[in-house]
Design a protein around this motif. Structure first.
Motif, mmCIF file in Angstrom:
data_model
loop_
_atom_site.group_PDB
_atom_site.id
_atom_site.type_symbol
_atom_site.label_atom_id
_atom_site.label_comp_id
_atom_site.label_asym_id
_atom_site.label_seq_id
_atom_site.Cartn_x
_atom_site.Cartn_y
_atom_site.Cartn_z
ATOM 1 N N PRO A 177 0.809 -1.224 0.000
ATOM 2 C CA PRO A 177 0.000 0.000 0.000
ATOM 3 C C PRO A 177 0.842 1.274 0.000
ATOM 4 N N ARG A 178 1.869 1.339 0.838
ATOM 5 C CA ARG A 178 2.705 2.545 0.894
ATOM 6 C C ARG A 178 3.505 2.706 -0.389
ATOM 7 N N LEU A 180 2.495 1.767 -3.350
ATOM 8 C CA LEU A 180 1.536 2.236 -4.352
ATOM 9 C C LEU A 180 1.242 3.722 -4.161
ATOM 10 N N ASP A 181 1.196 4.168 -2.907
ATOM 11 C CA ASP A 181 1.027 5.599 -2.655
ATOM 12 C C ASP A 181 2.182 6.381 -3.264
ATOM 13 N N LEU A 182 3.395 5.864 -3.097
ATOM 14 C CA LEU A 182 4.571 6.516 -3.672
ATOM 15 C C LEU A 182 4.486 6.546 -5.194
ATOM 16 N N ALA A 183 4.143 5.420 -5.797
ATOM 17 C CA ALA A 183 4.025 5.364 -7.257
ATOM 18 C C ALA A 183 2.983 6.355 -7.758
ATOM 19 N N GLY A 184 1.869 6.458 -7.054
ATOM 20 C CA GLY A 184 0.841 7.404 -7.461
ATOM 21 C C GLY A 184 1.325 8.840 -7.403
ATOM 22 N N ARG A 185 2.188 9.141 -6.459
ATOM 23 C CA ARG A 185 2.698 10.510 -6.316
ATOM 24 C C ARG A 185 3.749 10.858 -7.353
ATOM 25 N N VAL A 186 4.665 9.904 -7.650
ATOM 26 C CA VAL A 186 5.864 10.310 -8.391
ATOM 27 C C VAL A 186 6.154 9.516 -9.659
ATOM 28 N N PRO A 193 3.972 -7.530 -10.553
ATOM 29 C CA PRO A 193 4.170 -8.939 -10.903
ATOM 30 C C PRO A 193 2.928 -9.762 -10.575
ATOM 31 N N SER A 194 2.556 -10.652 -11.495
ATOM 32 C CA SER A 194 1.319 -11.413 -11.309
ATOM 33 C C SER A 194 1.373 -12.325 -10.088
ATOM 34 N N SER A 195 2.572 -12.757 -9.688
ATOM 35 C CA SER A 195 2.672 -13.654 -8.536
ATOM 36 C C SER A 195 2.358 -12.934 -7.231
ATOM 37 N N LEU A 196 2.597 -11.617 -7.175
ATOM 38 C CA LEU A 196 2.355 -10.841 -5.963
ATOM 39 C C LEU A 196 1.076 -10.012 -6.044
ATOM 40 N N VAL A 197 0.650 -9.691 -7.256
ATOM 41 C CA VAL A 197 -0.584 -8.911 -7.445
ATOM 42 C C VAL A 197 -1.485 -9.672 -8.408
ATOM 43 N N PRO A 198 -2.120 -10.758 -7.934
ATOM 44 C CA PRO A 198 -3.051 -11.500 -8.802
ATOM 45 C C PRO A 198 -4.287 -10.652 -9.078
ATOM 46 N N PRO A 199 -5.136 -11.086 -10.016
ATOM 47 C CA PRO A 199 -6.311 -10.278 -10.369
ATOM 48 C C PRO A 199 -7.163 -9.847 -9.183
ATOM 49 N N LYS A 200 -7.294 -10.691 -8.170
ATOM 50 C CA LYS A 200 -8.151 -10.314 -7.035
ATOM 51 C C LYS A 200 -7.584 -9.151 -6.237
ATOM 52 N N ARG A 201 -6.276 -8.867 -6.405
ATOM 53 C CA ARG A 201 -5.667 -7.726 -5.716
ATOM 54 C C ARG A 201 -5.515 -6.513 -6.618
ATOM 55 N N LEU A 202 -5.748 -6.682 -7.904
ATOM 56 C CA LEU A 202 -5.510 -5.587 -8.843
ATOM 57 C C LEU A 202 -6.449 -4.407 -8.611
ATOM 58 N N ALA A 203 -7.714 -4.673 -8.367
ATOM 59 C CA ALA A 203 -8.673 -3.581 -8.200
ATOM 60 C C ALA A 203 -8.271 -2.679 -7.047
ATOM 61 N N GLU A 204 -7.898 -3.275 -5.922
ATOM 62 C CA GLU A 204 -7.481 -2.474 -4.770
ATOM 63 C C GLU A 204 -6.188 -1.720 -5.072
ATOM 64 N N GLY A 205 -5.245 -2.388 -5.763
ATOM 65 C CA GLY A 205 -4.007 -1.712 -6.128
ATOM 66 C C GLY A 205 -4.252 -0.528 -7.046
ATOM 67 N N GLN A 206 -5.123 -0.713 -8.040
ATOM 68 C CA GLN A 206 -5.453 0.374 -8.960
ATOM 69 C C GLN A 206 -6.121 1.532 -8.215
ATOM 70 N N ARG A 207 -7.023 1.195 -7.320
ATOM 71 C CA ARG A 207 -7.707 2.248 -6.568
ATOM 72 C C ARG A 207 -6.711 3.043 -5.735
ATOM 73 N N ARG A 208 -5.821 2.345 -5.077
ATOM 74 C CA ARG A 208 -4.827 3.027 -4.235
ATOM 75 C C ARG A 208 -3.933 3.933 -5.081
ATOM 76 N N LEU A 209 -3.487 3.410 -6.213
ATOM 77 C CA LEU A 209 -2.631 4.178 -7.117
ATOM 78 C C LEU A 209 -3.355 5.432 -7.616
ATOM 79 N N ASP A 210 -4.595 5.261 -8.055
ATOM 80 C CA ASP A 210 -5.367 6.377 -8.588
ATOM 81 C C ASP A 210 -5.616 7.449 -7.526
#
Length: 319
Positions: A177-178, A180-186, A193-210
């Motif tokens: 999460p932190r 992704l916050d950094l990536a969203g900022r800068v 990677p698909s092994s660490l961010v499978p589809p079920k985690r993508l939506a939350e990751g995208q939301r956090r990034l956005d």
């Protein structure tokens, strides 16, 4: 979710582990010949039997004509950011602008420490990563009398440079999460990677990034979404996500693009199956995604079609 609604041009590439026993240059030339957009080269200097990433990038850029090359991702604890900025800019200038930068905070800390790097905690590593992005962009700028004094990096130069041929995007390989916050900022892109961010985690990751991008006053649509496909093309049948025949990959990648807003894919499977990925999977994914984006005109009184997606493709891939 902002990410799933975007329609950016799709990019496809290869993620290449720099194992010196493999014909690395030939594999890269094959990727270029097949028309792939991107070649990501792993950076794990502490691993036995691996080629140096920057030296391999230079060789690949010299023997290819169109593919864009990046470290995916550069091991920051063993790559001082000012020196990294100079190396990447030099490669970009010598290749006519075909270089990008993938950057990571560091993993495998035992190996990093054994190779002379400093072990950092998660929060420290994130702060170092943010500082590194600042140093690199300063180095590429046209400002004079540059100075940077951070917790982890110091930088002072009367003149920066060399400047890259064209502005080089910085993509961050982060998952928490932190991060992704950094990536969203800068960042200009997020490598997941698909092994660490499978589809079920993508939506939350995208939301956090956005949301992080929006808080920083940025347009989330400006951030590339890059998915590392850690799977296996296998004609014998499906064995789960990204482990199956080309037809399965076509539907899964189409869903990632259309349903999750992924706009760039790096194939990280066996290079022996690169031909199948390039000549079977990619064209079919492009076609299905293009079909999704075309306006549909339904004739008056036309019967509803059952069991299909909005694009007209079967709702579930046959296995």
């Amino acid at each position: 979710m902002i990410g799933a609604g975007r329609r950016r041009p799709l990019r496809f590439g290869l993620s290449l582990a720099p194992e010196s026993a493999r014909p690395l240059v030939r594999i890269a030339q094959d990727a270029d010949r097949y028309g792939l957009d991107l070649l990501g080269i792993g950076d794990h200097p502490y691993r036995r039997g691996t080629a140096d990433t920057h030296a391999l990038m230079a060789t690949v850029l010299a023997v290819t004509t169109r593919i864009r090359v990046l470290p995916a991702v550069a091991c920051l604890p063993l790559r001082p950011p000012a020196a990294l900025a100079k190396a990447i800019a030099t490669l970009d200038r010598s290749s006519g602008g075909r270089v990008l930068l993938g950057l990571g905070a560091g993993t495998s800390w035992d190996g990093i420490e054994a190779y002379g790097g400093t072990r950092l905690g998660a929060a420290e590593a994130r702060r170092a990563l943010e500082e590194a992005v600042q140093v690199i962009r300063l180095h590429w700028s046209d400002q004079q009398g540059l100075r940077f004094q951070g917790e982890h990096y110091r930088f002072a130069a009367g003149r920066p440079g060399p400047a890259p041929e064209t502005p080089i995007p910085i993509w961050l390989g982060v998952t928490g999460p932190r991060g992704l916050d950094l990536a969203g900022r800068v960042a200009d892109g997020w490598i997941a990677p698909s092994s660490l961010v499978p589809p079920k985690r993508l939506a939350e990751g995208q939301r956090r990034l956005d949301e992080a991008a929006a808080r920083a006053g940025r347009d989330p649509a400006d951030i590339r979404r890059v998915y590392l496909l850690e799977g296996a093309l296998d004609v014998r049948g499906s064995r789960g996500f990204l482990h199956g025949p080309p037809r399965q990959w076509v539907y899964e990648l189409t869903e990632l693009a259309v349903g999750h807003g992924i706009d760039s894919f790096l194939y990280a499977g066996d290079p022996d199956h690169l031909t199948s990925f390039a000549l079977e999977v990619i064209p079919a994914v492009r076609e299905l995604c293009a079909r999704q984006s075309r306006p549909r005109v339904t004739p008056p009184n036309a019967p509803a079609t059952q069991g299909t997606t909005p694009a007209g493709a079967p709702a579930h891939p046959q296995k």
